[in-house]
Design an enzyme around this catalytic site. Structure first.
Site, PDB file in Angstrom:
ATOM      1  N   PHE A 125       0.869  -1.184   0.000  1.00  0.00           N
ATOM      2  CA  PHE A 125       0.000   0.000   0.000  1.00  0.00           C
ATOM      3  C   PHE A 125       0.907   1.236   0.000  1.00  0.00           C
ATOM      4  O   PHE A 125       1.859   1.317   0.780  1.00  0.00           O
ATOM      5  CB  PHE A 125      -0.926  -0.013   1.213  1.00  0.00           C
ATOM      6  CG  PHE A 125      -1.999   1.033   1.116  1.00  0.00           C
ATOM      7  CD1 PHE A 125      -3.097   0.841   0.295  1.00  0.00           C
ATOM      8  CD2 PHE A 125      -1.896   2.227   1.821  1.00  0.00           C
ATOM      9  CE1 PHE A 125      -4.077   1.816   0.180  1.00  0.00           C
ATOM     10  CE2 PHE A 125      -2.874   3.204   1.707  1.00  0.00           C
ATOM     11  CZ  PHE A 125      -3.967   2.994   0.888  1.00  0.00           C
ATOM     12  N   ASP A 194       1.704  -4.273   8.908  1.00  0.00           N
ATOM     13  CA  ASP A 194       0.515  -3.457   8.697  1.00  0.00           C
ATOM     14  C   ASP A 194      -0.665  -4.430   8.622  1.00  0.00           C
ATOM     15  O   ASP A 194      -0.741  -5.276   7.718  1.00  0.00           O
ATOM     16  CB  ASP A 194       0.657  -2.652   7.393  1.00  0.00           C
ATOM     17  CG  ASP A 194      -0.521  -1.710   7.160  1.00  0.00           C
ATOM     18  OD1 ASP A 194      -1.622  -1.982   7.683  1.00  0.00           O
ATOM     19  OD2 ASP A 194      -0.354  -0.725   6.421  1.00  0.00           O
ATOM     20  N   TYR A 219     -11.127   1.721  10.403  1.00  0.00           N
ATOM     21  CA  TYR A 219     -12.369   1.970   9.637  1.00  0.00           C
ATOM     22  C   TYR A 219     -12.736   0.890   8.636  1.00  0.00           C
ATOM     23  O   TYR A 219     -13.729   1.010   7.949  1.00  0.00           O
ATOM     24  CB  TYR A 219     -12.295   3.322   8.916  1.00  0.00           C
ATOM     25  CG  TYR A 219     -11.024   3.578   8.123  1.00  0.00           C
ATOM     26  CD1 TYR A 219     -10.823   3.002   6.876  1.00  0.00           C
ATOM     27  CD2 TYR A 219     -10.012   4.382   8.645  1.00  0.00           C
ATOM     28  CE1 TYR A 219      -9.655   3.233   6.166  1.00  0.00           C
ATOM     29  CE2 TYR A 219      -8.840   4.627   7.936  1.00  0.00           C
ATOM     30  CZ  TYR A 219      -8.665   4.047   6.696  1.00  0.00           C
ATOM     31  OH  TYR A 219      -7.510   4.262   6.004  1.00  0.00           O
ATOM     32  N   LYS A 220     -11.925  -0.168   8.552  1.00  0.00           N
ATOM     33  CA  LYS A 220     -12.232  -1.227   7.573  1.00  0.00           C
ATOM     34  C   LYS A 220     -13.083  -2.298   8.260  1.00  0.00           C
ATOM     35  O   LYS A 220     -14.240  -2.063   8.562  1.00  0.00           O
ATOM     36  CB  LYS A 220     -10.932  -1.778   6.997  1.00  0.00           C
ATOM     37  CG  LYS A 220     -10.120  -0.734   6.220  1.00  0.00           C
ATOM     38  CD  LYS A 220      -8.820  -1.349   5.759  1.00  0.00           C
ATOM     39  CE  LYS A 220      -7.909  -0.306   5.108  1.00  0.00           C
ATOM     40  NZ  LYS A 220      -8.440   0.276   3.885  1.00  0.00           N
ATOM     41  N   ARG A 366     -12.423  -5.159  -6.287  1.00  0.00           N
ATOM     42  CA  ARG A 366     -12.288  -5.841  -4.984  1.00  0.00           C
ATOM     43  C   ARG A 366     -13.653  -6.022  -4.345  1.00  0.00           C
ATOM     44  O   ARG A 366     -14.494  -5.113  -4.409  1.00  0.00           O
ATOM     45  CB  ARG A 366     -11.505  -4.972  -3.999  1.00  0.00           C
ATOM     46  CG  ARG A 366     -10.064  -4.927  -4.138  1.00  0.00           C
ATOM     47  CD  ARG A 366      -9.390  -4.278  -2.929  1.00  0.00           C
ATOM     48  NE  ARG A 366     -10.008  -3.048  -2.433  1.00  0.00           N
ATOM     49  CZ  ARG A 366      -9.519  -2.312  -1.451  1.00  0.00           C
ATOM     50  NH1 ARG A 366      -8.416  -2.697  -0.840  1.00  0.00           N
ATOM     51  NH2 ARG A 366     -10.111  -1.207  -1.051  1.00  0.00           N
TER      52      ARG A 366
HETATM   53  C1  LIG Z   1      -2.497  -1.505   3.989  1.00  0.00           C
HETATM   54  C2  LIG Z   1      -2.979  -0.124   4.308  1.00  0.00           C
HETATM   55  N1  LIG Z   1      -2.264   0.655   5.137  1.00  0.00           N
HETATM   56  C3  LIG Z   1      -2.665   1.907   5.455  1.00  0.00           C
HETATM   57  C4  LIG Z   1      -3.829   2.425   4.922  1.00  0.00           C
HETATM   58  C5  LIG Z   1      -4.262   3.847   5.203  1.00  0.00           C
HETATM   59  O1  LIG Z   1      -3.870   4.296   6.402  1.00  0.00           O
HETATM   60  P1  LIG Z   1      -4.322   5.693   7.035  1.00  0.00           P
HETATM   61  O2  LIG Z   1      -5.036   5.339   8.304  1.00  0.00           O
HETATM   62  O3  LIG Z   1      -3.071   6.419   7.302  1.00  0.00           O
HETATM   63  O4  LIG Z   1      -5.187   6.402   6.040  1.00  0.00           O
HETATM   64  C6  LIG Z   1      -4.614   1.641   4.091  1.00  0.00           C
HETATM   65  C7  LIG Z   1      -5.882   2.185   3.558  1.00  0.00           C
HETATM   66  O5  LIG Z   1      -6.565   1.622   2.764  1.00  0.00           O
HETATM   67  C8  LIG Z   1      -4.174   0.348   3.768  1.00  0.00           C
HETATM   68  O6  LIG Z   1      -4.885  -0.415   2.940  1.00  0.00           O
END
Ligand SMILES: Cc1ncc(COP(=O)(O)O)c(C=O)c1O
Length: 407
Positions: A125, A194, A219-220, A366
């Protein structure tokens, strides 16, 4: 194997998790296959937010920092999340965004050694790679971005930190956390995971896997709402060793002593920086109730069953969309992705018919498989709509090619 509508309905009738859907306020007429990007509203969040706003904020005013324990929210919500991660309650805090948490951990971890290389995966990402490049610049390190298949071989004598996303945001490919963490550790490197597409999606056992550092989104799959604060995990044995590069007052040993000098708080608290976003934390805190009484193993079993149904239907009805998610259950997360050169237009045509998935550039569609609220009949109907769009080529309508700022 492709299921019939009757079989999908029968699978819903037999689903012991079906009643959990009532924990969400999903709009009628929508098939929501995007909980991997933004979780829907858990039904209890509205009343909880209202109470926090109307009682704690409007009436309690500033007294609520103590009386409603606003000040303890990052740790309290972290402790509530910890069982879903397989971590101890005091090893998780909820704060900032995933990007900011990643920066804090990358710098803190890199300062453990003299080694000069941060290693990550090409196609990770992009925020992870951007944050890693910023941390590398700051510390005078080099950033090695290896193709996925070569990441493990590239762990070497100069690898300081290995940064990986456990479940890939696009393809849902999953790394073997325990094996890779151990391998990096043997080579003298620290691994940061992550978990944005893993938390609330697949069973996680951070302690058992020997994971030392991790971050992830709220938020996911955790359904904390748009821009929900993120989480940060530090294994207990590193609590006294690591220091955050962001020396905010909330990470100070005595924030309300207002001293000029910086003294890190004990434990993971030192990784807090500024004032906690109370409304966002409150939403996530209530949202986590959706996981009450159900294990990640049960959710994962349903996710696997939904994956099989989805794949079978797609092979039978949409063969022109190529599945890019691994079939092996240990090798993937809880979303399923397909490649097609017109994925963007197809996604827009789907949304126009009430089936919400998402698109990731340049060519991936997706779909999130979220067992808390999704049923087998919805999957059948979602694929049915997609098959109609592909057969009639309705995605070719010019309106479906118009791209908003967020795609
Ligand atoms: C793997 C991954 N890391 C980080 C993020 C985004 O992080 P942030 O909370 O900084 O917007 C996402 C967002 O889709 C993601 O898929």
């Amino acid at each position: 194997m492709s299921v019939t509508l009757a079989e999908a309905k029968a699978a819903d009738a037999a689903d012991s998790l079906r009643s959990l859907r009532a924990r969400f306020a999903l709009p009628d007429g929508i098939i929501y296959l995007d909980g991997n990007s933004l979780g829907p509203l858990p039904a209890n969040v509205t009343a909880h937010q209202q109470a926090v706003v109307e009682k704690e904020w409007a009436e309690g005013l500033i007294r609520s920092w103590n009386e409603a324990d606003w000040i303890g929210a990052p740790q309290r919500v972290g402790a509530k999340l910890a069982p879903l991660l397989g971590a101890k309650p005091h090893e998780v805090i909820v704060a900032d965004s995933t990007s900011v948490n990643l920066f804090k951990l990358l710098v803190a971890a890199a300062r453990r050694s003299e080694r000069k290389t941060l290693l990550s995966e090409g196609g990770n990402f992009h925020t992870d790679l951007h944050i890693a490049s910023g941390a590398a610049d700051l510390l005078g390190l080099s950033l090695d971005i290896a193709p996925r298949a070569e990441v493990e071989q590239r762990i070497g004598a100069d690898t300081n930190v290995l940064l990986l996303t456990h479940v890939h945001y696009k393809t849902a490919e999953r790394f073997d956390m325990a094996r890779i963490t151990a391998k990096a550790k043997r080579a003298g490197a620290t691994t940061i995971w992550d978990l944005s597409h893993s938390a609330g999606a697949v069973p996680l056992h951070l302690n058992e896997a020997g994971a030392e550092l991790a971050v992830g989104c709220g938020y996911k799959y955790l359904n904390g709402g748009p821009g929900a604060p993120a989480f940060l995990y530090i294994a207990e044995h590193l609590h006294d060793e690591l220091l955050s590069p962001l020396r905010g007052w909330m990470g100070h040993a005595q924030p309300f002593a207002f001293t000029d000098d910086y003294q890190p708080a004990a434990g993971i608290d030192r990784f807090l920086a500024g004032t906690p976003p109370i409304l966002g934390l409150a939403a996530l805190e209530a949202a986590l109730d959706a996981f009450e009484g159900v294990t990640m193993e049960r959710l994962w079993a349903k996710s696997r069953a939904m994956f099989d149904v989805f794949v079978g239907l797609m092979e039978a009805r949409c063969p022109e969309l190529r599945c890019v998610t691994p079939r092996g259950e240990e090798q993937r997360g809880s979303h399923i992705s397909f490649a097609h050169e017109n994925a963007f237009e197809i996604c827009q045509a789907l949304i126009a018919q009430g089936v919400i998935g998402d698109f990731r550039a340049p060519d991936v569609l997706r779909f999130g498989l979220t067992p808390l609220y999704l049923g087998f009949e919805e999957i059948w109907r979602g694929v049915d709509v997609l098959a109609g769009i592909m057969a009639e080529e309705t995605w070719r309508e010019p309106r479906f090619a118009v791209r908003g700022t967020v795609t």
